[in-house]
Design a protein around this motif. Structure first.
Motif, PDB file in Angstrom:
ATOM      1  N   THR A 163       0.710  -1.083  -0.035  1.00 54.11           N
ATOM      2  CA  THR A 163       0.072   0.089   0.040  1.00 54.11           C
ATOM      3  C   THR A 163       0.873   1.374   0.098  1.00 54.11           C
ATOM      4  O   THR A 163       2.272   0.983   0.246  1.00 54.11           O
ATOM      5  CB  THR A 163      -1.037  -0.102   1.336  1.00 54.11           C
ATOM      6  N   PHE A 164       0.237   2.365  -0.339  1.00 53.29           N
ATOM      7  CA  PHE A 164       0.822   3.731  -0.130  1.00 53.29           C
ATOM      8  C   PHE A 164       0.013   4.594   0.043  1.00 53.29           C
ATOM      9  O   PHE A 164      -1.442   4.553  -0.057  1.00 53.29           O
ATOM     10  CB  PHE A 164       1.430   4.117  -1.723  1.00 53.29           C
ATOM     11  N   SER A 165       0.317   5.770   0.825  1.00 51.30           N
ATOM     12  CA  SER A 165      -0.626   6.861   1.264  1.00 51.30           C
ATOM     13  C   SER A 165      -0.012   8.334   0.833  1.00 51.30           C
ATOM     14  O   SER A 165       1.408   8.214   0.916  1.00 51.30           O
ATOM     15  CB  SER A 165      -1.042   6.887   2.727  1.00 51.30           C
ATOM     16  N   VAL A 166      -0.858   9.069   0.447  1.00 53.57           N
ATOM     17  CA  VAL A 166      -0.317  10.532   0.091  1.00 53.57           C
ATOM     18  C   VAL A 166      -1.045  11.655   0.715  1.00 53.57           C
ATOM     19  O   VAL A 166      -2.273  11.680   0.686  1.00 53.57           O
ATOM     20  CB  VAL A 166      -0.370  10.814  -1.469  1.00 53.57           C
ATOM     21  N   ALA A 167      -0.409  12.406   1.909  1.00 57.02           N
ATOM     22  CA  ALA A 167      -1.152  13.257   2.459  1.00 57.02           C
ATOM     23  C   ALA A 167      -1.189  14.394   1.471  1.00 57.02           C
ATOM     24  O   ALA A 167      -0.443  14.426   0.700  1.00 57.02           O
ATOM     25  CB  ALA A 167      -0.470  13.721   3.610  1.00 57.02           C
ATOM     26  N   THR A 168      -2.038  15.284   1.723  1.00 55.73           N
ATOM     27  CA  THR A 168      -2.453  16.449   0.963  1.00 55.73           C
ATOM     28  C   THR A 168      -1.304  17.385   1.189  1.00 55.73           C
ATOM     29  O   THR A 168      -0.790  17.802   2.318  1.00 55.73           O
ATOM     30  CB  THR A 168      -3.808  17.136   1.330  1.00 55.73           C
ATOM     31  N   ASP A 181       2.140   1.372   3.601  1.00 57.83           N
ATOM     32  CA  ASP A 181       3.555   0.824   3.683  1.00 57.83           C
ATOM     33  C   ASP A 181       4.492   1.758   3.207  1.00 57.83           C
ATOM     34  O   ASP A 181       5.733   2.029   3.740  1.00 57.83           O
ATOM     35  CB  ASP A 181       3.625  -0.521   2.798  1.00 57.83           C
ATOM     36  N   LEU A 182       4.234   2.628   2.181  1.00 61.50           N
ATOM     37  CA  LEU A 182       4.922   3.758   1.608  1.00 61.50           C
ATOM     38  C   LEU A 182       3.992   5.133   1.932  1.00 61.50           C
ATOM     39  O   LEU A 182       2.890   5.042   1.584  1.00 61.50           O
ATOM     40  CB  LEU A 182       5.206   3.618   0.139  1.00 61.50           C
ATOM     41  N   GLN A 183       4.852   6.016   2.614  1.00 61.88           N
ATOM     42  CA  GLN A 183       4.205   7.284   3.034  1.00 61.88           C
ATOM     43  C   GLN A 183       4.598   8.389   2.409  1.00 61.88           C
ATOM     44  O   GLN A 183       5.942   8.623   2.613  1.00 61.88           O
ATOM     45  CB  GLN A 183       3.855   7.379   4.295  1.00 61.88           C
ATOM     46  N   PHE A 242       9.569  11.240   2.601  1.00 60.21           N
ATOM     47  CA  PHE A 242       8.914   9.852   2.115  1.00 60.21           C
ATOM     48  C   PHE A 242       9.469   8.692   3.442  1.00 60.21           C
ATOM     49  O   PHE A 242      10.562   8.669   3.804  1.00 60.21           O
ATOM     50  CB  PHE A 242       9.701   9.286   1.002  1.00 60.21           C
ATOM     51  N   THR A 243       8.373   7.957   3.680  1.00 65.73           N
ATOM     52  CA  THR A 243       8.686   6.769   4.763  1.00 65.73           C
ATOM     53  C   THR A 243       8.384   5.555   4.305  1.00 65.73           C
ATOM     54  O   THR A 243       7.442   5.176   3.545  1.00 65.73           O
ATOM     55  CB  THR A 243       7.731   7.258   6.032  1.00 65.73           C
TER      56      THR A 243
END
Length: 176
Positions: free
Chosen positions: A39-44, A82-84, A121-122
């Motif tokens: 998974t990945f997530s992107v904050a605004t 998993d990737l942020q 990036f995490t």
């Protein structure tokens, strides 16, 4: 068992194992993503630059999400992927880029718009991959175009931010 039969069995074994050699973390998009990453997530990304169009924050964040969805098999999640990816737009600068002397006066031959985005990036599966870096790209415009005209040209701004997004993608999952 004769030598020919033994050779044929070896060939069959190699042909059977060959597809398994492709089970590494490389893909045709150039990514190098650990199979444990799903998974990945992107904050605004807020626009903390002193200027810039109101749509820039939302557009950049959505385009970054879309790019990862198109170029990886990772699933987008609202947060804690998993990737942020998080960060901010730190600069939106419009300035003369090529000064020309005309009629005894210095004038801009072209104007340049530079956009800088700070990205944190995490990688929760491999913290050695984590980084925090500022990415930058620019675009040149005719001296006759002022910032108001350019701010209303979403396609022109998108060309600049697309290069930033490509650089973020390459740094985070292509290891370039």
């Amino acid at each position: 068992m004769t030598w020919n039969n033994l050779g044929a069995w070896r060939l069959l074994l190699v042909l059977w194992l060959l597809p398994l050699a492709g089970c590494s973390v490389y893909s045709f998009t150039g990514t190098n993503i650990d199979p444990a990453v799903k998974t990945f997530s992107v904050a605004t990304f807020p626009n903390n630059a002193t200027n810039g169009p109101s749509f820039l924050s939302q557009r950049f964040s959505e385009d970054l999400r879309d790019y990862f969805q198109r170029n990886t098999t990772l699933k987008l999640v609202p947060r804690d992927g998993d990737l942020q990816f998080e960060g901010q737009i730190v600069a939106y600068d419009f300035a003369p880029a090529a000064i020309q002397r005309q009629d005894g006066r210095d004038q801009a031959g072209i104007n340049r718009l530079t956009i800088q985005v700070r990205v944190k990036f995490t990688n929760t599966k491999d913290p050695k991959q984590d980084f925090e870096q500022t990415f930058q790209s620019n675009g040149d415009f005719a001296a006759t175009q002022d910032i108001t005209v350019i701010n209303n040209d979403q396609a022109a701004i998108r060309r600049i931010t697309d290069r930033v997004i490509t650089d973020v993608f390459n740094k985070s999952v292509a290891n370039w």
